[in-house]
Scaffold this active site. Structure first.
Site, PDB file in Angstrom:
ATOM      1  N   ARG A 103       0.887  -1.171  -0.098  1.00 25.14           N
ATOM      2  CA  ARG A 103      -0.016  -0.140  -0.139  1.00 25.14           C
ATOM      3  C   ARG A 103       0.895   1.274   0.022  1.00 25.14           C
ATOM      4  NH1 ARG A 103      -5.416   1.413   3.560  1.00 25.14           N
ATOM      5  NH2 ARG A 103      -6.028  -0.036   1.960  1.00 25.14           N
ATOM      6  N   HIS A 130      -7.450   1.141  -6.053  1.00 19.63           N
ATOM      7  CA  HIS A 130      -7.743   0.101  -5.038  1.00 19.63           C
ATOM      8  C   HIS A 130      -8.346  -0.961  -5.622  1.00 19.63           C
ATOM      9  CE1 HIS A 130      -8.054  -1.088  -0.996  1.00 19.63           C
ATOM     10  NE2 HIS A 130      -8.966  -0.108  -0.517  1.00 19.63           N
ATOM     11  N   GLN A 133     -10.171  -3.892  -3.253  1.00 20.32           N
ATOM     12  CA  GLN A 133     -11.404  -3.387  -2.460  1.00 20.32           C
ATOM     13  C   GLN A 133     -12.797  -3.795  -3.582  1.00 20.32           C
ATOM     14  OE1 GLN A 133     -12.220  -1.574   0.353  1.00 20.32           O
ATOM     15  NE2 GLN A 133     -14.289  -2.233  -0.073  1.00 20.32           N
ATOM     16  N   ASP A 234     -17.071   7.505  -1.431  1.00 22.56           N
ATOM     17  CA  ASP A 234     -15.664   7.280  -0.634  1.00 22.56           C
ATOM     18  C   ASP A 234     -15.422   8.782   0.063  1.00 22.56           C
ATOM     19  OD1 ASP A 234     -13.237   6.227   0.383  1.00 22.56           O
ATOM     20  OD2 ASP A 234     -12.426   6.397  -1.708  1.00 22.56           O
ATOM     21  N   CYS A 274     -16.494   1.932   0.750  1.00 17.08           N
ATOM     22  CA  CYS A 274     -15.057   1.070   1.196  1.00 17.08           C
ATOM     23  C   CYS A 274     -14.743   1.190   2.517  1.00 17.08           C
ATOM     24  CB  CYS A 274     -14.120   1.210   0.121  1.00 17.08           C
ATOM     25  SG  CYS A 274     -13.390   3.011   0.444  1.00 17.08           S
ATOM     26  N   ARG A 302     -13.969  -8.280   2.399  1.00 16.53           N
ATOM     27  CA  ARG A 302     -12.672  -8.121   2.109  1.00 16.53           C
ATOM     28  C   ARG A 302     -11.711  -9.362   2.504  1.00 16.53           C
ATOM     29  NH1 ARG A 302     -10.353  -2.876   1.784  1.00 16.53           N
ATOM     30  NH2 ARG A 302      -8.662  -4.029   0.977  1.00 16.53           N
TER      31      ARG A 302
END
Ligand code: CP
Ligand code: NVA
Length: 320
Positions: A103, A130, A133, A234, A274, A302
């Protein structure tokens, strides 16, 4: 070497394979069966240059549940944080473990890391994308009876609705990722952002050209949400953009997903996020806590999605 760096590089069939694996692994796990497709005794290194709750826990727990183990490496604790190069870090870490997730900030850091890594690399969030996700998000859509024809086969629902996804908010790594999921799977996607905060235009062009999916970018959230069956958003302030917070709060007025907006969506629409969520900004408390919200099912997915992604990469890259 097959990596998982963005959905842009993946085919529709590969994305469906990952989803299928995620569903199979989730079902076996929930039925108490420990299935270990190919991860037994493997080691996952997890490099974090940004914070995480869900991604860290799901990869760490997922690697363990697949029969392997993981090593958490915060960039503060490793020499990468003191300026050691990406290419040296990639060569050293990949010489000792079997898979690496990272990340970080710019996507090109992940791409450089993958170029020098001798093991598969997973993008666990960059400024641009991402992708892990989105596997969990689409899995949640399938479980709620919203999916394209081919993925409908994995759904337990008899009646399956074709996705009309509406993303309202910042044209960030999540918006860019939705573009490529829609483009590859061929579903309708509408993205509504304030002027100047649209997703990267190069990505919009590629995603729109490569597909027969209907993709619409607008500055009008009411138009975008009309009759949508998946509504998502988001944070307005992604990690690394904290300095822009006040400018963004002003610019994003009218883009909070609240009940007034949700009323314009399809009656049975689901709400996804998310997480982490900032109530009162991108979403109202009553929407995220309401009956249409599936955000905790999405968060828990996830775990299953990460196992699907790791197993897929194991199958592609390791000798049987
Ligand atoms: N959704 C997500 O990636 O959450 P974390 O930042 O907590 O990992
Ligand atoms: N867009 C957000 C997603 C967090 C999971 C960020 O990059 O901070």
């Amino acid at each position: 070497m097959k990596h998982f760096l963005s959905l842009k590089d993946y085919t529709r069939e590969e994305i469906l394979d990952i989803l299928k694996l995620s569903i199979e692994i989730k079902n076996s796990f929930l039925n108490g069966q420990k299935i270990i497709p190919n991860f037994k005794d493997k080691i996952l290194a997890m490099i974090f240059e940004k914070s995480s709750t869900r991604t860290r826990i799901s990869f760490e727990a997922g690697a363990y549940q697949l029969g392997g183990s993981s090593i958490f490496l915060s960039s503060k604790d490793i020499q990468l944080g003191r300026g050691e190069s990406i290419k040296d870090t990639a060569r050293v870490i990949s010489s000792m473990v079997d898979m690496i997730m990272i990340r970080t900030f710019e996507q090109k850091r992940i791409e450089e890391f993958a170029e020098y890594s001798s093991v598969p690399v997973i993008n666990a969030l960059s400024d641009e994308f991402h992708p892990t996700q989105l596997i969990a998000d689409y899995l949640t859509m399938i479980e709620n009876g919203i999916s394209m024809d081919i993925s409908a086969n994995y759904s337990q629902h008899k009646i399956v609705r074709k996705p009309i996804v509406c993303y309202i908010g910042d044209g960030n790594n999540m918006a860019n990722s939705w573009l490529f999921l829609a483009s590859k799977l061929g579903f309708e996607l509408r993205i509504a952002t304030p002027k100047g905060f649209e997703p990267i235009s190069e990505f919009v062009n590629i995603a729109t050209k490569e597909t027969n999916a209907k993709i619409n970018i607008t500055n009008n959230p009411k138009e975008a949400i009309n009759n949508a069956n998946v509504v998502t958003t988001d944070t307005w302030v992604s990690m690394g953009q904290e300095e822009d917070k006040n400018i963004k709060i002003k610019a994003f007025k009218g883009f909070c997903v609240n009940n007034d907006l949700m009323r314009l969506a399809s009656k049975n629409a689901i709400f996804l996020h998310c997480l982490p969520a900032y109530r009162g900004y991108e979403v109202s408390d009553d929407v995220i806590e309401g009956s249409q919200s599936k955000v905790f099912q999405e968060a828990q997915n996830r775990l299953h999605a990460q196992k699907g992604i790791m197993s897929f990469l194991g199958e592609k890259n390791w000798k049987k």
